[in-house]
Design a protein around this motif. Structure first.
Motif, mmCIF file in Angstrom:
data_model
loop_
_atom_site.group_PDB
_atom_site.id
_atom_site.type_symbol
_atom_site.label_atom_id
_atom_site.label_comp_id
_atom_site.label_asym_id
_atom_site.label_seq_id
_atom_site.Cartn_x
_atom_site.Cartn_y
_atom_site.Cartn_z
ATOM 1 N N ALA A 155 0.832 -1.055 -0.041
ATOM 2 C CA ALA A 155 0.117 -0.009 -0.292
ATOM 3 C C ALA A 155 0.862 1.464 -0.114
ATOM 4 O O ALA A 155 0.472 2.456 -0.662
ATOM 5 C CB ALA A 155 -0.849 0.127 1.201
ATOM 6 N N ILE A 156 2.130 1.038 0.533
ATOM 7 C CA ILE A 156 2.951 2.155 0.539
ATOM 8 C C ILE A 156 3.866 2.454 -0.604
ATOM 9 O O ILE A 156 3.643 3.598 -1.218
ATOM 10 C CB ILE A 156 3.848 2.245 1.971
ATOM 11 C CG1 ILE A 156 3.088 2.176 3.103
ATOM 12 C CG2 ILE A 156 5.114 3.147 1.830
ATOM 13 C CD1 ILE A 156 4.013 1.528 4.424
ATOM 14 N N ASP A 157 4.329 1.239 -1.080
ATOM 15 C CA ASP A 157 5.054 1.146 -2.510
ATOM 16 C C ASP A 157 4.492 -0.052 -3.329
ATOM 17 O O ASP A 157 5.061 -1.099 -2.889
ATOM 18 C CB ASP A 157 6.446 1.434 -2.101
ATOM 19 C CG ASP A 157 7.383 1.195 -3.335
ATOM 20 O OD1 ASP A 157 6.553 1.412 -4.356
ATOM 21 O OD2 ASP A 157 8.549 1.201 -3.267
ATOM 22 N N PRO A 158 3.485 0.063 -4.074
ATOM 23 C CA PRO A 158 3.246 -1.046 -4.947
ATOM 24 C C PRO A 158 4.166 -1.837 -5.898
ATOM 25 O O PRO A 158 3.868 -2.633 -6.366
ATOM 26 C CB PRO A 158 1.941 -0.249 -6.009
ATOM 27 C CG PRO A 158 1.559 1.050 -5.202
ATOM 28 C CD PRO A 158 2.739 1.371 -4.517
ATOM 29 N N GLU A 159 5.417 -1.149 -5.956
ATOM 30 C CA GLU A 159 6.293 -1.690 -6.647
ATOM 31 C C GLU A 159 7.454 -2.041 -5.631
ATOM 32 O O GLU A 159 8.662 -2.618 -6.452
ATOM 33 C CB GLU A 159 7.125 -0.687 -7.643
ATOM 34 C CG GLU A 159 6.171 0.126 -8.528
ATOM 35 C CD GLU A 159 5.748 -1.065 -9.564
ATOM 36 O OE1 GLU A 159 6.378 -1.724 -10.293
ATOM 37 O OE2 GLU A 159 4.300 -1.290 -9.730
ATOM 38 N N PHE A 160 7.415 -2.441 -4.533
ATOM 39 C CA PHE A 160 8.484 -3.006 -3.762
ATOM 40 C C PHE A 160 8.443 -4.261 -3.619
ATOM 41 O O PHE A 160 7.484 -5.293 -3.122
ATOM 42 C CB PHE A 160 8.033 -2.402 -2.407
ATOM 43 C CG PHE A 160 9.232 -2.680 -1.376
ATOM 44 C CD1 PHE A 160 10.325 -2.197 -1.790
ATOM 45 C CD2 PHE A 160 8.781 -3.328 -0.107
ATOM 46 C CE1 PHE A 160 11.573 -2.463 -0.601
ATOM 47 C CE2 PHE A 160 9.881 -3.515 0.929
ATOM 48 C CZ PHE A 160 11.163 -3.077 0.513
ATOM 49 N N TRP A 161 9.287 -4.976 -4.284
ATOM 50 C CA TRP A 161 9.342 -6.413 -4.604
ATOM 51 C C TRP A 161 9.257 -7.351 -3.493
ATOM 52 O O TRP A 161 8.800 -8.305 -3.297
ATOM 53 C CB TRP A 161 10.569 -6.817 -5.540
ATOM 54 C CG TRP A 161 11.887 -6.789 -4.767
ATOM 55 C CD1 TRP A 161 12.932 -5.785 -4.768
ATOM 56 C CD2 TRP A 161 12.436 -8.041 -4.086
ATOM 57 N NE1 TRP A 161 14.030 -6.281 -4.090
ATOM 58 C CE2 TRP A 161 13.784 -7.447 -3.705
ATOM 59 C CE3 TRP A 161 12.037 -9.138 -4.012
ATOM 60 C CZ2 TRP A 161 14.611 -8.600 -3.004
ATOM 61 C CZ3 TRP A 161 12.803 -10.288 -3.435
ATOM 62 C CH2 TRP A 161 14.225 -9.775 -2.804
ATOM 63 N N ILE A 162 9.934 -6.788 -2.193
ATOM 64 C CA ILE A 162 10.068 -7.609 -1.031
ATOM 65 C C ILE A 162 8.526 -7.672 -0.524
ATOM 66 O O ILE A 162 8.297 -8.753 -0.010
ATOM 67 C CB ILE A 162 10.980 -7.092 -0.186
ATOM 68 C CG1 ILE A 162 12.356 -6.844 -0.464
ATOM 69 C CG2 ILE A 162 10.874 -7.706 1.302
ATOM 70 C CD1 ILE A 162 13.450 -6.222 0.118
ATOM 71 N N GLY A 163 7.800 -6.626 -0.692
ATOM 72 C CA GLY A 163 6.386 -6.799 -0.252
ATOM 73 C C GLY A 163 5.748 -7.781 -1.144
ATOM 74 O O GLY A 163 4.961 -8.716 -0.379
ATOM 75 N N GLY A 220 8.658 -10.857 -9.506
ATOM 76 C CA GLY A 220 9.589 -11.225 -10.718
ATOM 77 C C GLY A 220 9.652 -9.885 -11.406
ATOM 78 O O GLY A 220 10.784 -9.428 -11.845
ATOM 79 N N ARG A 221 8.590 -8.988 -11.625
ATOM 80 C CA ARG A 221 8.581 -7.940 -12.496
ATOM 81 C C ARG A 221 9.466 -6.871 -11.841
ATOM 82 O O ARG A 221 10.085 -6.183 -12.483
ATOM 83 C CB ARG A 221 7.337 -7.282 -12.871
ATOM 84 C CG ARG A 221 7.110 -6.049 -13.469
ATOM 85 C CD ARG A 221 5.682 -5.839 -13.850
ATOM 86 N NE ARG A 221 4.780 -5.904 -12.622
ATOM 87 C CZ ARG A 221 4.886 -4.931 -11.692
ATOM 88 N NH1 ARG A 221 5.772 -3.750 -11.925
ATOM 89 N NH2 ARG A 221 3.849 -5.012 -10.851
ATOM 90 N N THR A 222 9.525 -6.688 -10.610
ATOM 91 C CA THR A 222 10.100 -5.480 -9.648
ATOM 92 C C THR A 222 11.515 -5.793 -9.292
ATOM 93 O O THR A 222 11.967 -4.924 -8.697
ATOM 94 C CB THR A 222 9.111 -4.799 -8.935
ATOM 95 O OG1 THR A 222 8.750 -6.054 -7.801
ATOM 96 C CG2 THR A 222 7.767 -4.549 -9.288
ATOM 97 N N SER A 223 11.753 -7.229 -9.264
ATOM 98 C CA SER A 223 12.913 -7.325 -8.172
ATOM 99 C C SER A 223 14.463 -7.455 -8.924
ATOM 100 O O SER A 223 15.187 -7.651 -8.275
ATOM 101 C CB SER A 223 12.744 -8.912 -7.690
ATOM 102 O OG SER A 223 12.843 -9.698 -8.542
ATOM 103 N N GLY A 224 14.072 -7.315 -10.153
ATOM 104 C CA GLY A 224 15.372 -7.287 -11.178
ATOM 105 C C GLY A 224 16.008 -8.678 -11.124
ATOM 106 O O GLY A 224 17.290 -8.855 -11.077
ATOM 107 N N VAL A 247 12.863 -14.978 -5.589
ATOM 108 C CA VAL A 247 11.533 -14.841 -6.375
ATOM 109 C C VAL A 247 11.827 -16.040 -7.302
ATOM 110 O O VAL A 247 10.665 -16.621 -7.462
ATOM 111 C CB VAL A 247 11.588 -13.392 -6.974
ATOM 112 C CG1 VAL A 247 10.474 -13.337 -7.990
ATOM 113 C CG2 VAL A 247 11.392 -12.320 -5.834
ATOM 114 N N VAL A 248 12.805 -16.247 -8.117
ATOM 115 C CA VAL A 248 12.938 -17.095 -8.949
ATOM 116 C C VAL A 248 12.796 -18.312 -8.526
ATOM 117 O O VAL A 248 12.067 -19.305 -9.072
ATOM 118 C CB VAL A 248 14.186 -16.928 -9.912
ATOM 119 C CG1 VAL A 248 14.531 -18.018 -10.761
ATOM 120 C CG2 VAL A 248 14.197 -15.599 -10.571
#
Length: 176
Positions: A116-124, A149-153, A158-159
């Motif tokens: 909710a704070i950062d929709p692109e935060f991969w750890i979330g 996967g899209r946001t973590s580089g 994640v993989v």
């Protein structure tokens, strides 16, 4: 590790009573040296110096989780969130602590707060995925893994989790 050791030793010589110095020592001892009693002492000292330093609370909460002090871990992470409620990493790593405590619904809640704070935060996204898998919410988990996967580089955690999930569900070609 040698560079981190030298840097923290130099910081200790220069400003031993700075909360950031103590937290840096704790961080090194925790992640690099696996000296968890030493890391705990440094994080506690950082908090004594600056009771408003949320990073030290977060790191101490993670350390407590690693050594199985679940109640201490959850309460210390709560303090980090109270001190800096708009930092998504506090919420996402609270989700990791809840996951380790087998409090999966709570973990999913913390992960959603991070997002909710950062929709692109991969750890979330990653934390939402691993907690949702344990809750049997496979659709949510798969979408969270795709978002992570899209946001973590290309983060290997994640993989790996996505590959495991897909293989577990008979989707071997996608898993590979």
């Amino acid at each position: 590790r040698p560079a981190a050791t030298e840097a923290t030793e130099q910081a200790l010589r220069a400003q031993p009573d700075l909360a950031e110095t103590q937290a840096s020592v704790g961080f090194r001892k925790f992640w690099l040296d696996w000296d968890w009693p030493g890391a705990e002492a440094a994080f506690v000292r950082a908090i004594e110096i600056d009771p408003g330093y949320s990073f030290a609370f977060r790191m101490l909460g993670l350390l407590y989780s690693h050594v199985g002090r679940i109640v201490d871990s959850l309460s210390t992470m709560r303090r980090a969130r109270e001190l800096d409620p708009l930092l998504p990493v506090h919420h996402a790593l609270s989700a990791q602590v809840a996951f380790a405590a087998r409090e999966f619904a709570l973990g999913a809640q913390f992960a959603r707060q991070a997002l909710a704070i950062d929709p692109e935060f991969w750890i979330g996204h990653f934390q939402l995925a691993q907690n949702s898998l344990e809750l049997g919410e496979e659709g949510v988990a798969l979408q969270a893994l795709a978002d992570a996967g899209r946001t973590s580089g290309g983060n290997s955690k994640v993989v790996a989790l996505r590959g495991w999930f897909l293989a577990r569900h008979g989707r071997d070609d996608e898993a590979r």
